[in-house]
Design an enzyme around this catalytic site. Structure first.
Site, PDB file in Angstrom:
ATOM      1  N   GLU A 157       0.812  -1.220   0.000  1.00 58.58           N
ATOM      2  CA  GLU A 157       0.000   0.000   0.000  1.00 58.58           C
ATOM      3  C   GLU A 157       0.849   1.275   0.000  1.00 58.58           C
ATOM      4  O   GLU A 157       0.810   2.096   0.926  1.00 58.58           O
ATOM      5  CB  GLU A 157      -1.016  -0.007   1.144  1.00 58.58           C
ATOM      6  CG  GLU A 157      -0.503  -0.158   2.543  1.00 58.58           C
ATOM      7  CD  GLU A 157      -1.629  -0.341   3.559  1.00 58.58           C
ATOM      8  OE1 GLU A 157      -2.709  -0.850   3.187  1.00 58.58           O
ATOM      9  OE2 GLU A 157      -1.439   0.014   4.737  1.00 58.58           O
ATOM     10  N   GLU A 159      -6.035  -6.879  -0.291  1.00 56.44           N
ATOM     11  CA  GLU A 159      -6.666  -6.823   1.032  1.00 56.44           C
ATOM     12  C   GLU A 159      -8.073  -6.282   0.873  1.00 56.44           C
ATOM     13  O   GLU A 159      -8.286  -5.272   0.201  1.00 56.44           O
ATOM     14  CB  GLU A 159      -5.907  -5.903   2.002  1.00 56.44           C
ATOM     15  CG  GLU A 159      -4.564  -6.399   2.475  1.00 56.44           C
ATOM     16  CD  GLU A 159      -3.912  -5.422   3.445  1.00 56.44           C
ATOM     17  OE1 GLU A 159      -4.652  -4.668   4.131  1.00 56.44           O
ATOM     18  OE2 GLU A 159      -2.670  -5.403   3.504  1.00 56.44           O
TER      19      GLU A 159
END
Length: 506
Positions: A185, A396
Site C-alpha cells: 500500500e 486486502e
C-alpha cells in the site's frame, strides 16, 4: 436459544437472498486466485527470537498504548496449524510478508539462517498443500538499524539496500514463489508514515492530533513516495534481468485505494473527486504506467515533488506486472468544507495539497467502515479506463468488528459476498482482475486499532498463551464458497448454521 436460532436463520436467509445475481467459485476463471492475507509483524510474533532484530514497527508500537506485535497470533510457531486451516478451507493463495529484520538482521549483509529456514518451511508447507504463496517484501517494518543509520525511506540509500534484500528473497525463495509484491500500500504508507504520523516510523510536522518527534509533512511523504517507486523499479529490474526467465514469476506494487465518489451532483464536487483520484491513485499509478507524476500534482506540489531523470522514468514505467489494490471502503469527496471531514485538509501535508475534503459514507468512521462494493467496482473501472487495464489483484479487503464480540460474524459474510460480487461485475465489464484476498486469515495485531478490532475469519484468543484458533462463521462461508457448496443468492447459506454449533462461543 431456539428463538435466537430462528432469528439467526432468518437473518442468513435475508443475507443470502439480498443479491440480484447468483455466483459461485466457478463463475470466476480457474486461474483466478481466492486467498487470505496477513503480514509479518502482525501475524508472526517472536520478535526477539532466533536472531530477529527490531524494526521501526516494533519501536513505533511500543510508543503507544494499543499493544504491540511481540506475540500477536504467534504465526512463527503456529504456521503449520494455520496452513492446515487454509488447506481445509480450500484457500488457493496465502499472502504474507517477509520480515526484513528476521531474514537480514542488520538490514544488509549476513543472512540469518533461522529466518531463512522459517520462510522456506512456510513456503514449502504452503506449496505441499496446493496453496500459492503471494509474498510481500515490505510491509511497514524497515529494520530499525537502517532507520537509525540514514533515515530509511526518506534517503536514497534505501534503494540499494532494498534491492539487495529483494535479491536475497528472489534467490532463496523464487523457485516456489510466482507472485511478488515489492511494497505494501505504497500511497498510504508514504502518507501515514511521513505526513500523518499514524504509521511507523511516525514522522509528521507538529500538529494537535499526533505527537511526532520528527518529520516534515510538506516534503517527506513525496520524498518517501519517490524512493518507494525507485526501490520498487530497481527490484523489479533485477528480478526481470536475473530471475524471471527461470522462475517465471510476476512482480508488482500495491496501493491503498479508497473508493471516491462526489458528495453532491455539483460540478465542483465532480472536479474535487477527480482531483482526489489524481492524488490518491495517480501519484503512484501514473509513473508505473506512463513514467511520470500527474501534471496536476507537479503543478500543485511544485519543487517539493521530486523529479524523475529520463533513465529513472524509463525504469519505473512498466515496472509492475500487476497492480495490487488494498481496499476497504468508500468516501465522499467535496470541494466545500463540511461539518465533519475524515482527514484535515488544512495543515502542511498531502491532504492540504490535494485540496479537497473527505467525508465518511453512511456510518463509516476512521476505524469502522461501511460496505460500499460499488466503490471497489468503480476503482477497477477507473484503473481499466485510465491506466491501460493492467492486471490487478485485490490484495486486502475485509471488515473490522469489535474483537471478541462474536463468532457469528454475519456482517463480515455480507461484506465479503458483496465485494466478491463487485469484482465479478468489474470483470464482466472488462477489468483484468486476477485475484481477491480477504484480510485477514486469522485475527492479528492491527496497525491502527491494535487489538480493539479484528478482521480474521478465525478468532485468536490473545489471552491464551497457546493462541487458540476458532473458526468464525465467515470461515465456514468462505470454505463453502471455495469448495463450491454455497451458491450465493441461494439459500445454501442456511446450511452453515446447522453446521455451525449454537454452542460455539467465545
Amino acid at each position: 436459544m431456539k428463538h435466537f436460532s430462528l432469528l439467526f436463520i432468518f437473518l442468513v436467509i435475508l443475507l443470502a437472498t439480498s443479491y440480484s445475481d447468483a455466483f459461485t467459485r466457478n463463475s470466476f476463471p480457474k486461474d483466478f486466485l481466492f486467498g487470505a492475507a496477513t503480514s509479518a509483524y502482525q501475524w508472526e510474533g517472536a520478535v526477539a527470537e532466533d536472531g530477529r532484530t527490531p524494526s521501526v514497527w516494533d519501536t513505533f508500537s511500543n510508543s503507544y498504548d494499543t499493544g504491540n506485535g511481540d506475540v500477536t497470533s504467534d504465526g512463527y510457531h503456529k504456521y503449520k496449524e494455520d496452513v492446515k486451516l487454509m488447506a481445509t478451507m480450500g484457500l488457493e493463495s496465502f499472502r504474507f510478508s517477509i520480515s526484513w529484520s528476521r531474514l537480514i538482521p542488520n538490514g544488509r549483509g549476513l543472512i540469518n539462517p533461522k529466518g531463512l529456514l522459517f520462510y522456506n518451511n512456510l513456503i514449502k508447507d504452503l506449496k505441499s498443500h496446493g496453496i500459492e504463496p503471494h509474498v510481500t517484501l515490505y510491509h511497514y517494518d524497515l529494520p530499525q538499524s537502517l532507520e537509525d543509520e540514514y533515515g530509511g525511506w526518506i534517503n536514497r540509500k534505501i534503494i540499494e539496500d532494498f534491492t539487495a534484500y529483494a535479491d536475497v528473497c528472489f534467490r532463496e525463495f523464487g523457485e516456489d514463489v510466482k507472485l511478488w509484491t515489492t511494497i505494501n500500500e505504497a500511497t498510504i504508507f508514504a502518507i501515514g508514515s511521513y505526513d500523518q504520523g499514524t504509521a511507523p516510523p511516525g514522522h509528521c510536522s507538529p500538529n494537535k492530533f499526533v505527537n511526532c518527534s520528527t518529520g516534515n509533512s510538506s516534503t517527506e511523504p513525496y520524498i518517501a513516495g519517490h524512493n518507494i517507486l525507485l526501490a520498487h523499479a530497481s527490484a523489479s529490474k533485477l528480478y526481470k534481468l536475473k530471475y524471471k526467465s527461470k522462475q517465471k514469476g510476476s512482480i508488482g506494487l500495491s496501493i491503498f485505494a479508497f473508493g471516491l465518489s462526489p458528495y453532491t451532483n455539483s460540478k465542483d464536487d465532480e472536479i474535487a473527486t477527480q482531483r482526489a483520484k489524481t492524488f490518491l491513485y495517480g501519484w503512484m499509478l501514473k509513473p508505473l504506467v506512463f513514467g511520470d507524476y500527474p501534471d496536476e500534482m507537479k503543478k500543485t506540489v511544485g519543487s517539493r515533488l521530486p523529479v524523475f531523470s529520463e533513465e529513472e522514468s524509463e525504469q519505473v514505467k512498466g515496472s509492475s506486472d500487476f497492480i495490487g489494490i488494498i481496499h476497504y471502503t468508500t468516501f465522499y469527496v467535496t470541494n466545500h468544507q463540511p461539518s465533519a471531514s475524515l482527514f484535515p485538509s488544512m495543515g502542511e501535508g498531502f491532504f492540504k495539497d490535494m485540496g479537497v475534503y473527505i467525508i465518511p459514507t453512511g456510518n463509516s468512521s476512521f476505524l469502522v467502515w461501511e460496505a460500499t462494493p460499488w466503490g471497489l467496482e468503480g476503482i477497477l473501472e477507473y484503473i481499466k479506463q485510465s491506466y491501460n487495464n493492467p492486471p490487478v489483484y485485490i490484495l486486502e479487503n475485509g471488515m473490522p468488528m469489535v474483537r471478541d464480540s462474536t463468532l457469528q460474524d454475519t456482517q463480515r459474510i455480507e461484506y465479503i459476498q458483496a465485494y466478491i460480487d463487485a469484482v465479478l461485475n468489474a470483470m464482466k465489464n472488462g477489468s483484468d482482475t486476477r485475484g481477491y484476498f480477504v484480510w485477514s486469515m486469522v485475527d492479528v495485531y492491527e496497525i491502527l486499532s491494535g487489538y480493539t478490532t479484528s478482521f480474521g475469519m478465525y478468532h485468536v484468543n490473545f489471552s491464551d498463551p497457546g493462541r487458540k484458533r476458532t473458526p468464525k462463521l465467515s470461515a465456514s462461508w468462505y470454505t463453502g464458497f471455495l469448495n463450491g457448496t454455497i451458491d450465493v443468492a441461494s439459500q445454501d447459506t442456511i446450511q452453515l448454521w446447522s453446521n455451525f454449533s449454537v454452542s460455539s462461543s467465545l
